[in-house]
Design a protein around this motif. Structure first.
Motif, PDB file in Angstrom:
ATOM      1  N   CYS A  74      59.908  63.585  44.998  1.00  0.00           N
ATOM      2  CA  CYS A  74      60.704  64.642  44.998  1.00  0.00           C
ATOM      3  C   CYS A  74      60.965  65.570  43.697  1.00  0.00           C
ATOM      4  O   CYS A  74      60.841  65.138  42.922  1.00  0.00           O
ATOM      5  N   TRP A 125      60.119  63.087  40.596  1.00  0.00           N
ATOM      6  CA  TRP A 125      60.266  61.344  41.008  1.00  0.00           C
ATOM      7  C   TRP A 125      59.339  60.974  42.080  1.00  0.00           C
ATOM      8  O   TRP A 125      59.035  61.784  42.987  1.00  0.00           O
ATOM      9  N   ARG A 142      60.337  56.209  47.318  1.00  0.00           N
ATOM     10  CA  ARG A 142      61.635  56.244  47.672  1.00  0.00           C
ATOM     11  C   ARG A 142      62.733  55.669  47.072  1.00  0.00           C
ATOM     12  O   ARG A 142      63.943  56.296  46.700  1.00  0.00           O
ATOM     13  N   ILE A 148      63.634  57.941  43.911  1.00  0.00           N
ATOM     14  CA  ILE A 148      64.466  58.987  44.506  1.00  0.00           C
ATOM     15  C   ILE A 148      65.993  58.411  44.505  1.00  0.00           C
ATOM     16  O   ILE A 148      67.049  58.903  43.979  1.00  0.00           O
TER      17      ILE A 148
END
Length: 133
Positions: free
Chosen positions: A44, A51, A54, A57
């Protein structure tokens, strides 16, 4: 210098359930299953953020939202280009401090879908702003 050109056709559609579920997790401050739209190793780049993963994030968005405001994401338009999805919207950010007015910055986000599993986002690049309370 070598350049590579790619042509994609985009179709304007209703925002898909996975995107609405993701925004709802942020708006409701639950940060749960809506984040399953990301591949485990997704990246991200949201503003200056870089980042990776998952869970990173999810954790960083939770920390950002916990700085004293509630968000409400509104879809203005969503474009589907297959491997690339484009979202434009407005987020109403209401400070916990009621002496400060809400702000409504514009958002633009690019979601690159995972090649191995095109139902998952592998990279999210977005911008929101400007914001000021």
């Amino acid at each position: 210098m070598t350049s590579t050109a790619t042509t994609l056709t985009f179709t304007r559609k209703q925002a898909p359930d996975w995107l609405l579920a993701f925004w709802k997790e942020i708006d409701d401050k639950t940060f749960g299953k809506g984040f399953d739209c990301f591949a485990e190793d997704a990246t991200c780049n949201l503003g200056v953020a870089d980042w990776h993963g998952r869970e990173t994030i999810r954790d960083n968005l939770r920390a950002f939202i916990d700085t004293g405001f509630t968000a409400l994401h509104d879809v203005v338009e969503y474009w589907d280009g297959g491997q690339l999805k484009v979202f434009r919207g407005i987020v109403t950010m209401t400070p916990d401090d009621k002496s400060k007015p809400p702000v409504k910055p514009v958002m633009t986000h690019f979601f690159y879908m995972d090649e191995a599993d095109p139902t998952k986002v592998s990279r999210w690049v977005g911008s929101v702003g400007p914001i000021a309370f």
